[in-house]
Design an enzyme around this catalytic site. Structure first.
Site, PDB file in Angstrom:
ATOM      1  N   LYS A  11       9.646  24.102 -15.323  1.00 47.28           N
ATOM      2  CA  LYS A  11       9.939  24.239 -13.890  1.00 47.28           C
ATOM      3  C   LYS A  11       8.829  23.624 -13.021  1.00 47.28           C
ATOM      4  O   LYS A  11       7.717  23.372 -13.503  1.00 47.28           O
ATOM      5  CB  LYS A  11      10.154  25.724 -13.579  1.00 47.28           C
ATOM      6  CG  LYS A  11      11.376  26.327 -14.292  1.00 47.28           C
ATOM      7  CD  LYS A  11      11.605  27.780 -13.878  1.00 47.28           C
ATOM      8  CE  LYS A  11      12.846  28.368 -14.521  1.00 47.28           C
ATOM      9  NZ  LYS A  11      13.103  29.773 -14.076  1.00 47.28           N
ATOM     10  N   TYR A  51      22.623  27.657 -11.877  1.00 45.47           N
ATOM     11  CA  TYR A  51      22.368  29.064 -11.551  1.00 45.47           C
ATOM     12  C   TYR A  51      23.573  29.748 -10.895  1.00 45.47           C
ATOM     13  O   TYR A  51      23.408  30.738 -10.177  1.00 45.47           O
ATOM     14  CB  TYR A  51      21.130  29.164 -10.652  1.00 45.47           C
ATOM     15  CG  TYR A  51      19.829  28.895 -11.405  1.00 45.47           C
ATOM     16  CD1 TYR A  51      19.451  29.687 -12.495  1.00 45.47           C
ATOM     17  CD2 TYR A  51      18.973  27.865 -11.038  1.00 45.47           C
ATOM     18  CE1 TYR A  51      18.281  29.440 -13.194  1.00 45.47           C
ATOM     19  CE2 TYR A  51      17.792  27.626 -11.729  1.00 45.47           C
ATOM     20  CZ  TYR A  51      17.452  28.416 -12.808  1.00 45.47           C
ATOM     21  OH  TYR A  51      16.279  28.191 -13.500  1.00 45.47           O
ATOM     22  N   PHE A  59      17.622  36.884  -4.657  1.00 41.76           N
ATOM     23  CA  PHE A  59      16.644  35.833  -4.948  1.00 41.76           C
ATOM     24  C   PHE A  59      17.283  34.445  -5.069  1.00 41.76           C
ATOM     25  O   PHE A  59      16.575  33.459  -5.297  1.00 41.76           O
ATOM     26  CB  PHE A  59      15.872  36.161  -6.238  1.00 41.76           C
ATOM     27  CG  PHE A  59      16.713  36.306  -7.480  1.00 41.76           C
ATOM     28  CD1 PHE A  59      17.071  35.188  -8.222  1.00 41.76           C
ATOM     29  CD2 PHE A  59      17.148  37.552  -7.912  1.00 41.76           C
ATOM     30  CE1 PHE A  59      17.842  35.307  -9.367  1.00 41.76           C
ATOM     31  CE2 PHE A  59      17.924  37.681  -9.059  1.00 41.76           C
ATOM     32  CZ  PHE A  59      18.274  36.555  -9.789  1.00 41.76           C
ATOM     33  N   ARG A  87      14.309  31.089 -26.713  1.00 46.99           N
ATOM     34  CA  ARG A  87      14.232  32.259 -25.825  1.00 46.99           C
ATOM     35  C   ARG A  87      13.047  33.140 -26.223  1.00 46.99           C
ATOM     36  O   ARG A  87      12.348  33.680 -25.370  1.00 46.99           O
ATOM     37  CB  ARG A  87      15.537  33.067 -25.876  1.00 46.99           C
ATOM     38  CG  ARG A  87      16.740  32.379 -25.275  1.00 46.99           C
ATOM     39  CD  ARG A  87      16.691  32.230 -23.772  1.00 46.99           C
ATOM     40  NE  ARG A  87      16.657  33.481 -23.056  1.00 46.99           N
ATOM     41  CZ  ARG A  87      16.896  33.613 -21.746  1.00 46.99           C
ATOM     42  NH1 ARG A  87      17.199  32.552 -21.003  1.00 46.99           N
ATOM     43  NH2 ARG A  87      16.826  34.779 -21.150  1.00 46.99           N
ATOM     44  N   THR A  93      11.679  37.282 -18.733  1.00 44.88           N
ATOM     45  CA  THR A  93      11.864  36.590 -17.446  1.00 44.88           C
ATOM     46  C   THR A  93      10.675  36.789 -16.509  1.00 44.88           C
ATOM     47  O   THR A  93      10.209  35.856 -15.871  1.00 44.88           O
ATOM     48  CB  THR A  93      13.162  37.100 -16.766  1.00 44.88           C
ATOM     49  OG1 THR A  93      14.253  36.870 -17.666  1.00 44.88           O
ATOM     50  CG2 THR A  93      13.410  36.388 -15.454  1.00 44.88           C
ATOM     51  N   ARG A 104       5.857  32.127 -20.996  1.00 43.58           N
ATOM     52  CA  ARG A 104       5.767  32.816 -19.705  1.00 43.58           C
ATOM     53  C   ARG A 104       4.603  33.800 -19.678  1.00 43.58           C
ATOM     54  O   ARG A 104       3.953  33.980 -18.647  1.00 43.58           O
ATOM     55  CB  ARG A 104       7.090  33.514 -19.404  1.00 43.58           C
ATOM     56  CG  ARG A 104       8.187  32.538 -18.984  1.00 43.58           C
ATOM     57  CD  ARG A 104       9.541  33.206 -19.002  1.00 43.58           C
ATOM     58  NE  ARG A 104      10.578  32.416 -18.355  1.00 43.58           N
ATOM     59  CZ  ARG A 104      11.869  32.715 -18.435  1.00 43.58           C
ATOM     60  NH1 ARG A 104      12.276  33.765 -19.125  1.00 43.58           N
ATOM     61  NH2 ARG A 104      12.767  31.969 -17.809  1.00 43.58           N
ATOM     62  N   ASN A 114       8.237  31.125 -12.955  1.00 43.34           N
ATOM     63  CA  ASN A 114       8.060  31.586 -14.344  1.00 43.34           C
ATOM     64  C   ASN A 114       8.149  30.462 -15.386  1.00 43.34           C
ATOM     65  O   ASN A 114       8.526  30.690 -16.527  1.00 43.34           O
ATOM     66  CB  ASN A 114       9.022  32.737 -14.657  1.00 43.34           C
ATOM     67  CG  ASN A 114      10.475  32.315 -14.659  1.00 43.34           C
ATOM     68  OD1 ASN A 114      10.791  31.182 -14.334  1.00 43.34           O
ATOM     69  ND2 ASN A 114      11.348  33.226 -15.039  1.00 43.34           N
ATOM     70  N   HIS A 117      12.806  27.320 -18.081  1.00 48.99           N
ATOM     71  CA  HIS A 117      14.197  27.766 -18.236  1.00 48.99           C
ATOM     72  C   HIS A 117      14.646  27.445 -19.651  1.00 48.99           C
ATOM     73  O   HIS A 117      14.247  26.418 -20.204  1.00 48.99           O
ATOM     74  CB  HIS A 117      15.099  27.016 -17.242  1.00 48.99           C
ATOM     75  CG  HIS A 117      16.564  27.150 -17.565  1.00 48.99           C
ATOM     76  ND1 HIS A 117      17.304  28.231 -17.158  1.00 48.99           N
ATOM     77  CD2 HIS A 117      17.404  26.364 -18.298  1.00 48.99           C
ATOM     78  CE1 HIS A 117      18.550  28.094 -17.619  1.00 48.99           C
ATOM     79  NE2 HIS A 117      18.633  26.973 -18.306  1.00 48.99           N
ATOM     80  N   GLU A 128      24.935  23.291 -20.096  1.00 47.66           N
ATOM     81  CA  GLU A 128      23.712  22.787 -19.457  1.00 47.66           C
ATOM     82  C   GLU A 128      23.325  21.396 -19.981  1.00 47.66           C
ATOM     83  O   GLU A 128      22.864  20.551 -19.213  1.00 47.66           O
ATOM     84  CB  GLU A 128      22.581  23.801 -19.652  1.00 47.66           C
ATOM     85  CG  GLU A 128      22.860  25.092 -18.875  1.00 47.66           C
ATOM     86  CD  GLU A 128      21.928  26.251 -19.197  1.00 47.66           C
ATOM     87  OE1 GLU A 128      20.929  26.054 -19.912  1.00 47.66           O
ATOM     88  OE2 GLU A 128      22.209  27.372 -18.714  1.00 47.66           O
TER      89      GLU A 128
HETATM   90  P1  IDP Z   1      16.088  33.853 -17.478  1.00 47.46           P
HETATM   91  O1  IDP Z   1      15.494  32.620 -16.815  1.00 47.46           O
HETATM   92  O2  IDP Z   1      15.074  34.575 -18.314  1.00 47.46           O
HETATM   93  O3  IDP Z   1      17.372  33.559 -18.218  1.00 47.46           O
HETATM   94  P2  IDP Z   1      17.715  35.037 -15.375  1.00 47.46           P
HETATM   95  O4  IDP Z   1      17.949  36.498 -15.195  1.00 47.46           O
HETATM   96  O5  IDP Z   1      18.859  34.202 -15.883  1.00 47.46           O
HETATM   97  O6  IDP Z   1      16.428  34.867 -16.302  1.00 47.46           O
HETATM   98  O7  IDP Z   1      17.239  34.473 -13.970  1.00 47.46           O
HETATM   99  C1  IDP Z   1      17.184  33.084 -13.728  1.00 47.46           C
HETATM  100  C2  IDP Z   1      15.926  32.772 -12.959  1.00 47.46           C
HETATM  101  O8  IDP Z   1      16.015  33.384 -11.670  1.00 47.46           O
HETATM  102  C3  IDP Z   1      14.644  33.352 -13.575  1.00 47.46           C
HETATM  103  O9  IDP Z   1      14.092  32.531 -14.564  1.00 47.46           O
HETATM  104  C4  IDP Z   1      13.743  33.464 -12.352  1.00 47.46           C
HETATM  105  O10 IDP Z   1      13.167  32.195 -12.031  1.00 47.46           O
HETATM  106  C5  IDP Z   1      14.735  33.839 -11.263  1.00 47.46           C
HETATM  107  N1  IDP Z   1      14.791  35.296 -11.086  1.00 47.46           N
HETATM  108  C6  IDP Z   1      15.432  36.193 -11.856  1.00 47.46           C
HETATM  109  N2  IDP Z   1      15.289  37.452 -11.384  1.00 47.46           N
HETATM  110  C7  IDP Z   1      14.532  37.327 -10.279  1.00 47.46           C
HETATM  111  C8  IDP Z   1      14.030  38.279  -9.318  1.00 47.46           C
HETATM  112  O11 IDP Z   1      14.261  39.484  -9.412  1.00 47.46           O
HETATM  113  N3  IDP Z   1      13.285  37.759  -8.295  1.00 47.46           N
HETATM  114  C9  IDP Z   1      13.017  36.430  -8.164  1.00 47.46           C
HETATM  115  N4  IDP Z   1      13.474  35.506  -9.048  1.00 47.46           N
HETATM  116  C10 IDP Z   1      14.223  35.948 -10.085  1.00 47.46           C
HETATM  117 MG    MG Z   2      19.237  33.055 -17.532  1.00 47.87          MG
END
Ligand code: IDP
Ligand code: MG
Length: 134
Positions: A11, A51, A59, A87, A93, A104, A114, A117, A128
């Protein structure tokens, strides 16, 4: 386990901090194969498609502007159980919850910056990979 393909994306925050080389090394160290790797800035359309499951969440708008804020590194990675292996390598996350030794856990600053992805299933990976590598 079967040979799978997965889509990873370093990212903008990690690209800006100069962490690409160290993150790519960790991916290579798993023994998985990098088939494609490319620096690019996502379009708003690509970001929204990637997304879509988060549309409407508090968010979401911040996530779209962050992921399109600068170049990312797109990766197509292949190998035995590639989706789950990546993963696990990424970690939780929220970097605050991610174990030391995960990408991470070691490079992440916050839940919205973070670092990386990765596709969460073989089905997501197919979608994707098509979205980002056509
Ligand atoms: P992942 O990337 O571990 O699969 P997801 O729940 O799919 O996690 O969320 C996608 C992305 O959205 C996360 O990687 C993060 O950048 C962002 N994100 C997820 N939850 C939050 C939050 O509570 N606050 C801010 N950003 C979030
Ligand atoms: Mg995800």
């Amino acid at each position: 386990m079967a040979v799978e393909q997965t889509y990873l994306m370093i990212k903008p925050d990690a690209v800006a901090r100069g962490q690409v080389g160290r993150i790519v090394s960790r991916i290579e160290d798993t023994g998985l194969q990098i088939l494609r790797m490319e620096l690019a800035t996502l379009t708003a359309q690509q970001a929204a498609a990637n997304y879509a499951e988060h549309e409407g969440k508090p968010f979401y708008e911040g996530l779209i502007s962050y992921i399109t804020s600068g170049p990312v590194v797109k990766l197509l990675v292949s190998g035995e159980g590639a989706v789950a292996v990546c993963r696990k390598l990424m970690g939780a996350t929220n970097p605050a919850d991610a174990a030391p030794g995960t990408i991470r856990g070691d490079f992440g600053l916050s839940v919205d910056a973070n670092v990386i992805h990765g596709s969460d299933s073989v089905e997501s990976a197919e979608r994707e990979v098509a979205l980002f590598f056509g």
